[in-house]
Design a protein around this motif. Structure first.
Motif, PDB file in Angstrom:
ATOM      1  N   UNK A 110       1.766 -16.559  -5.529  1.00  0.00           N
ATOM      2  CA  UNK A 110       1.618 -16.016  -4.201  1.00  0.00           C
ATOM      3  C   UNK A 110       3.114 -16.200  -3.711  1.00  0.00           C
ATOM      4  N   UNK A 111       3.440 -14.937  -3.060  1.00  0.00           N
ATOM      5  CA  UNK A 111       4.786 -14.587  -2.834  1.00  0.00           C
ATOM      6  C   UNK A 111       4.405 -14.038  -1.265  1.00  0.00           C
ATOM      7  N   UNK A 112       5.646 -13.763  -0.436  1.00  0.00           N
ATOM      8  CA  UNK A 112       5.434 -13.271   0.932  1.00  0.00           C
ATOM      9  C   UNK A 112       6.356 -12.229   0.969  1.00  0.00           C
ATOM     10  N   UNK A 113       5.979 -11.004   1.499  1.00  0.00           N
ATOM     11  CA  UNK A 113       6.612  -9.759   1.615  1.00  0.00           C
ATOM     12  C   UNK A 113       7.045  -9.356   3.033  1.00  0.00           C
ATOM     13  N   UNK A 114       7.753  -8.437   3.290  1.00  0.00           N
ATOM     14  CA  UNK A 114       7.817  -7.763   4.665  1.00  0.00           C
ATOM     15  C   UNK A 114       7.059  -6.138   4.143  1.00  0.00           C
ATOM     16  N   UNK A 115       6.220  -5.732   5.229  1.00  0.00           N
ATOM     17  CA  UNK A 115       5.595  -4.319   5.055  1.00  0.00           C
ATOM     18  C   UNK A 115       6.041  -3.580   6.269  1.00  0.00           C
ATOM     19  N   UNK A 116       6.760  -2.561   5.922  1.00  0.00           N
ATOM     20  CA  UNK A 116       7.290  -1.865   7.220  1.00  0.00           C
ATOM     21  C   UNK A 116       6.467  -0.720   7.718  1.00  0.00           C
ATOM     22  N   UNK A 134      -2.984  -3.159 -10.397  1.00  0.00           N
ATOM     23  CA  UNK A 134      -3.852  -2.975  -9.377  1.00  0.00           C
ATOM     24  C   UNK A 134      -3.064  -3.126  -8.072  1.00  0.00           C
ATOM     25  N   UNK A 135      -3.674  -3.379  -7.036  1.00  0.00           N
ATOM     26  CA  UNK A 135      -3.026  -3.669  -5.761  1.00  0.00           C
ATOM     27  C   UNK A 135      -4.042  -3.588  -4.487  1.00  0.00           C
ATOM     28  N   UNK A 136      -3.391  -3.597  -3.241  1.00  0.00           N
ATOM     29  CA  UNK A 136      -4.339  -3.575  -2.134  1.00  0.00           C
ATOM     30  C   UNK A 136      -3.567  -2.659  -1.141  1.00  0.00           C
ATOM     31  N   UNK A 137      -4.289  -2.038  -0.059  1.00  0.00           N
ATOM     32  CA  UNK A 137      -3.767  -1.292   0.752  1.00  0.00           C
ATOM     33  C   UNK A 137      -3.604  -2.241   2.089  1.00  0.00           C
ATOM     34  N   UNK A 138      -2.419  -2.407   2.552  1.00  0.00           N
ATOM     35  CA  UNK A 138      -2.310  -3.116   3.709  1.00  0.00           C
ATOM     36  C   UNK A 138      -1.899  -2.495   5.094  1.00  0.00           C
ATOM     37  N   UNK A 139      -2.494  -3.017   6.116  1.00  0.00           N
ATOM     38  CA  UNK A 139      -2.202  -2.460   7.395  1.00  0.00           C
ATOM     39  C   UNK A 139      -1.226  -3.204   8.126  1.00  0.00           C
ATOM     40  N   UNK A 140       0.003  -2.951   8.268  1.00  0.00           N
ATOM     41  CA  UNK A 140       1.103  -3.816   9.042  1.00  0.00           C
ATOM     42  C   UNK A 140       2.151  -2.778   9.127  1.00  0.00           C
ATOM     43  N   UNK A 141       2.893  -3.140  10.139  1.00  0.00           N
ATOM     44  CA  UNK A 141       4.126  -2.077  10.385  1.00  0.00           C
ATOM     45  C   UNK A 141       5.122  -3.203  11.177  1.00  0.00           C
ATOM     46  N   UNK A 142       6.234  -2.606  11.018  1.00  0.00           N
ATOM     47  CA  UNK A 142       7.741  -3.104  11.513  1.00  0.00           C
ATOM     48  C   UNK A 142       8.152  -4.409  10.600  1.00  0.00           C
ATOM     49  N   UNK A 143       7.701  -4.865   9.717  1.00  0.00           N
ATOM     50  CA  UNK A 143       8.094  -6.075   9.055  1.00  0.00           C
ATOM     51  C   UNK A 143       9.554  -5.968   8.644  1.00  0.00           C
TER      52      UNK A 143
END
Length: 268
Positions: A110-116, A134-143
């Motif tokens: 597990x890692x922790x990332x910023x999502x803009x 593979x992966x995931x679609x993530x709803x986040x903004x401004x990271x």
């Protein structure tokens, strides 16, 4: 209308929507990935990782500056030699590239990332059966531009401090697998954040190289970018070889090198 009846109606009305908002979502179509793929990973053939490994990430992140992403191997017969983490819509899409030693198998990291902004987070694994994704679609903004949690003076004063935490007991004759977490103090400035007093942009300053060893055996290395969160955290499972400590070597973009031997016997 009685309160209990009103609450029940609200639950029926909004329950499915809330569940939808918090479910995991597969990768979405991305023209940015199509344009950047060759530059990021070259002209390699990439197959679907279904059934081999999975990526876990929240569909709607609580904190865009610290989004947990887990890479978990589901096919024990697969050998994962390395992995590239890409956040399609980030200013610098290549978040990190990992190389794994044998003791990390089967992979659980597990890692922790910023999502803009709303984006795919994809993992391309280099395996003994080719490249898989593979992966995931993530709803986040401004990271990437979110203010740091500490002022620059305080952040730099503690830079390079590390802690090791184990979530499982020391290995026995029946099992040598352990779960651990490495925490590193570093502001990991993205270059998109402002000093909250001067309102000037803070220059990018982040860990760009990380090595983790137990004795002479490498667990993993990482080449990182601005998308790795402030005060990076890495939680992982590994096969304990009996070495008394884990050695962490971190280098940042200013040329600083931080090296610590963290005893496995307790927290450091």
């Amino acid at each position: 209308m009685k309160p209990l009846i009103a609450a029940a109606i609200a639950a029926l009305a909004f329950g499915p929507a809330l569940a939808e908002d918090n479910r995991a979502s597969p990768l979405a179509e991305s023209h940015i990935w199509n344009e950047l793929r060759a530059d990021l990973v070259g002209e390699i053939d990439i197959a679907d990782a279904a059934g081999r490994f999975e990526v876990e990430a929240p569909y709607r992140a609580n904190d865009a500056a610290t989004v947990p992403v887990t890479i978990r191997q589901t096919d024990p017969g697969l050998t994962i030699r390395g992995a590239t983490v890409v956040i399609d819509d980030n200013p610098a899409p290549l978040a990190a590239s990992f190389t794994f030693g044998p003791a990390m198998a089967p992979l659980d990291l597990e890692i922790r990332v910023r999502v803009n902004q709303y984006s795919n987070i994809r993992v391309i694994a280099d395996t003994d059966q080719g490249h898989l994704m593979t992966g995931r679609y993530v709803k986040a903004s401004g990271g990437c531009s979110a203010p740091a949690t500490r002022n620059p003076e305080e952040a730099l004063a503690g830079m390079g401090e590390m802690r090791l935490k184990h979530f499982s007991q020391a290995p026995t004759m029946s099992t040598a697998r352990r779960e651990a977490q490495i925490m590193i103090r570093h502001p990991n400035y993205s270059g998109l954040q402002r000093d909250q007093i001067t309102q000037l942009f803070i220059l990018a300053h982040f860990i760009d190289r990380l090595e983790l060893w137990q004795g002479d055996e490498m667990l993993f290395t990482m080449e990182g970018g601005i998308s790795i969160s402030e005060n990076p955290v890495f939680r992982f499972s590994y096969t304990d070889n009996g070495a008394p400590s884990l050695r962490v070597i971190a280098r940042d973009t200013e040329g600083n090198v931080f090296e610590h031997d963290l005893p496995k016997a307790g927290q450091s």
